[in-house]
Design a protein around this motif. Structure first.
Motif, PDB file in Angstrom:
ATOM      1  N   SER A 176       0.784  -1.538  -0.302  1.00  0.00           N
ATOM      2  CA  SER A 176      -0.049   0.053   0.261  1.00  0.00           C
ATOM      3  C   SER A 176       0.469   1.603   0.073  1.00  0.00           C
ATOM      4  N   LEU A 177       2.264   1.681   0.650  1.00  0.00           N
ATOM      5  CA  LEU A 177       2.484   2.742   0.806  1.00  0.00           C
ATOM      6  C   LEU A 177       3.462   2.695  -0.594  1.00  0.00           C
ATOM      7  N   SER A 178       3.430   1.811  -1.228  1.00  0.00           N
ATOM      8  CA  SER A 178       4.215   2.915  -2.495  1.00  0.00           C
ATOM      9  C   SER A 178       3.425   2.452  -3.390  1.00  0.00           C
ATOM     10  N   LYS A 179       1.977   2.630  -3.312  1.00  0.00           N
ATOM     11  CA  LYS A 179       1.079   3.287  -4.234  1.00  0.00           C
ATOM     12  C   LYS A 179       1.098   4.774  -3.776  1.00  0.00           C
ATOM     13  N   LEU A 180       1.163   5.222  -2.418  1.00  0.00           N
ATOM     14  CA  LEU A 180       1.537   6.339  -2.390  1.00  0.00           C
ATOM     15  C   LEU A 180       2.209   7.080  -3.036  1.00  0.00           C
ATOM     16  N   GLY A 181       3.442   6.261  -3.499  1.00  0.00           N
ATOM     17  CA  GLY A 181       4.234   7.484  -4.721  1.00  0.00           C
ATOM     18  C   GLY A 181       5.359   8.600  -3.853  1.00  0.00           C
ATOM     19  N   HIS A 182       5.178   9.432  -4.135  1.00  0.00           N
ATOM     20  CA  HIS A 182       6.154  11.035  -3.249  1.00  0.00           C
ATOM     21  C   HIS A 182       7.383  10.255  -2.584  1.00  0.00           C
ATOM     22  N   GLY A 183       7.902   8.932  -3.969  1.00  0.00           N
ATOM     23  CA  GLY A 183       9.429   8.288  -3.291  1.00  0.00           C
ATOM     24  C   GLY A 183       9.103   7.458  -1.878  1.00  0.00           C
ATOM     25  N   ILE A 184       8.302   6.884  -1.750  1.00  0.00           N
ATOM     26  CA  ILE A 184       7.906   6.246  -0.750  1.00  0.00           C
ATOM     27  C   ILE A 184       7.639   5.105  -1.505  1.00  0.00           C
ATOM     28  N   GLU A 185       8.399   4.439  -0.862  1.00  0.00           N
ATOM     29  CA  GLU A 185       8.312   2.681  -1.469  1.00  0.00           C
ATOM     30  C   GLU A 185       8.378   1.232  -0.294  1.00  0.00           C
TER      31      GLU A 185
END
Length: 193
Positions: free
Chosen positions: A11-20
């Motif tokens: 789920s975190l990676s779907k937030l974008g903004h460089g979050i992996e």
């Protein structure tokens, strides 16, 4: 718990903004969660308030959905209603424009009801064809109304200043600063003569 952790990371990676994703790093006092952003681990306290606020919302929802529906392959696709007050709090305006879309992508069958004082959030909602409900005070109390289809179309792709000046939304009266809005009023009076 391992399944929930995997869901949260995806789920975190779907937030974008460089979050992996997120990793647990062993420290002297136990394990410390670190958010991986642009390949670098960050402690939660090192992230901006906006990142922290969104991560808390996402983590809370992933946990709730996973515990309520543990047998489903993807509990994040369950129907739900989520209310978030001031969803724009601490978010950069660029993120405000897309945060609702990101939440809907993560939780596709969830109805999000959010409050905001941000024209960026409203602009994003209009561009994504989401319902926009306004509360306006008058002498009799508070009037609740939705933007009409015509108003929606008129504001589709509008500049942020137009959203601010729109009487049915923020009603700032002008897209300019107070000093220059007075000049704008004088110019309009002259033009009407």
């Amino acid at each position: 718990l391992a399944t929930i952790w995997k869901r949260f990371n995806r789920s975190l990676s779907k937030l974008g903004h460089g979050i992996e994703g997120i990793e647990m790093e062993r420290g002297t006092l136990g394990y410390i969660p670190k958010v991986i952003r642009h390949g670098r681990p960050w402690e939660l306290r090192e992230l901006s308030d906006g990142y922290q606020a969104i991560l808390v919302i996402v983590f809370d929802l992933v946990l709730r959905f996973s515990f309520l529906h543990p047998t489903l392959d993807n509990p994040l696709e369950r129907k739900a209603v989520v209310v978030i007050d001031e969803v724009d709090l601490h978010l950069h305006p660029r993120w405000q424009r897309v945060v609702l879309r990101q939440l809907v992508d993560l939780f596709p069958n969830t109805q999000f009801i959010v409050t905001t004082h941000s024209p960026s959030i409203v602009q994003g909602a209009i561009d994504d064809k989401r319902a926009v409900v306004t509360l306006q005070e008058n002498q009799d109390g508070v009037v609740v109304s939705s933007l009409t289809d015509e108003e929606h179309r008129a504001l589709q792709g509008a500049e942020i200043g137009s959203v601010l000046a729109e009487s049915r939304l923020f009603d700032t009266g002008s897209r300019f600063s107070p000093e220059y809005s007075e000049v704008e009023v004088r110019i309009e009076k002259i033009q009407r003569r």
